[in-house]
Write an enzyme that holds these catalytic residues in place. Sequence first.
Site, PDB file in Angstrom:
ATOM      1  N   LEU A 109     -11.777  -0.931   1.418  1.00  0.00           N
ATOM      2  CA  LEU A 109     -12.941  -0.040   1.331  1.00  0.00           C
ATOM      3  C   LEU A 109     -14.210  -0.837   1.614  1.00  0.00           C
ATOM      4  CD1 LEU A 109     -12.037   2.088  -1.831  1.00  0.00           C
ATOM      5  CD2 LEU A 109     -11.472   2.503   0.572  1.00  0.00           C
ATOM      6  N   GLY A 126      -4.803  -4.143  -5.012  1.00  0.00           N
ATOM      7  CA  GLY A 126      -5.706  -4.919  -5.855  1.00  0.00           C
ATOM      8  C   GLY A 126      -7.144  -4.630  -5.526  1.00  0.00           C
ATOM      9  N   GLY A 127      -7.984  -4.463  -6.554  1.00  0.00           N
ATOM     10  CA  GLY A 127      -9.393  -4.200  -6.336  1.00  0.00           C
ATOM     11  C   GLY A 127      -9.597  -2.926  -5.539  1.00  0.00           C
ATOM     12  N   ASP A 128     -10.257  -3.047  -4.378  1.00  0.00           N
ATOM     13  CA  ASP A 128     -10.498  -1.880  -3.522  1.00  0.00           C
ATOM     14  C   ASP A 128      -9.582  -1.908  -2.298  1.00  0.00           C
ATOM     15  OD1 ASP A 128     -11.647  -4.094  -2.391  1.00  0.00           O
ATOM     16  OD2 ASP A 128     -13.404  -3.049  -1.612  1.00  0.00           O
ATOM     17  N   GLU A 129      -8.435  -2.542  -2.414  1.00  0.00           N
ATOM     18  CA  GLU A 129      -7.490  -2.644  -1.306  1.00  0.00           C
ATOM     19  C   GLU A 129      -6.246  -1.811  -1.606  1.00  0.00           C
ATOM     20  OE1 GLU A 129      -6.811  -6.821  -1.007  1.00  0.00           O
ATOM     21  OE2 GLU A 129      -8.610  -7.182   0.179  1.00  0.00           O
TER      22      GLU A 129
END
Length: 384
Positions: free
Chosen positions: A259, A299-302
């Site tokens: 993102l 993970g995170g925005d992935e």
Amino acid sequence: MAPKASEISTPIREQRHTGYKPVPPVRFRPGPATIAFVSFVCLLIGLLFLALQIRTIFSDQLKQEYSGLVLEGIERAESARTVVRVRQQQADNSNAESGRAEQSADYRQARINLAARLASLAALVNASPSAAPRIPQSALSPDANLDDTDTLLAVQSVYWRAQRNHDSTDARTRITRVASTLIVLSALVFGALITALGMYAKRTRQLAGESHKFEYAALHDAMTGLPNRRKLFATLAETAAAVSRNPARRKMAVFYIDLDGFKQINDSLGHRVGDEFLIAVSRRFRQTVRVVDVVARFGGDEFVVLIREFSTNAELDAIAQRLIDCVRQTDEQMGVGFVRASIGIASFPDPVRDYHQLVAVADETMYQVKRNGKNGYAFATRTT
């Protein structure tokens, strides 16, 4: 003096202000161990009762046998008394002196036999532990009064027949109790077994449910509910095995999504808004692909999307465009205005020949998209 209404209502108001709530009564719920212990105690009590009843039954049977022996002795004594009566009549009816003397000798012998029978009967009756009418020593003489002997035998016969009938009835009653107790104990053991099995099955289902929850939590992202890396790689290996069995007709692909601009949401709008954005875009990702495909939070925005089967790159183009639209629509809906998506696409077995490298190759391709201006997608050309 009657209390005022305000005084009565004060404790109620205090309860409301202090938040006091009555403690609900504790309900006792027996577990398998408690049920097993209670059943075991009941079983021991039942077995003890059975042992006592069986012992009494044996005692009643011995009493019946003893009564039978006494009644046999009475019958033998009555037979001997009948012989005495016959010999007495024969002696009274004899006319000749020689015949009368012979009949007197027979009569005397019959009296001696009767006395012997009575002595045997007295040995049984007088040795009885029960309160039976005793046979006096005077009744054992060959010269005892025959009327008294008849009365004695009649009394003994009535008593011992009644005693035998009583013992027989008592034995039958106890046998019925034993049978009833056995039925109750069988029902108790069966009921306890069924209850224990039911509780064990319930506990097993509960443990299975808890195990499923733990397994689900270990394989899924807590915030979005999407599969995590572990679940993704397990599904990737499973799908690759199916593709390898028929590589000419089946292909699979991985979309690596990052993102663009998401960090600004956390910095400017806060992490709560960032979490809401991830949840919303995750839901859109899941709705835009097929049920058999996998959308995972890497993970995170992935995010990583596994397309388990496709025919042409045109299908992947359409999927990539829908995924980009999902991010744009979520951005517009939440009024953010700067979040977009960069996507790298890698497929197996062509051009990536090792499925273990699919995610890494897709990641590298995604960074190429970022370097070329972001907000787009590209296909991997690297072969491994």
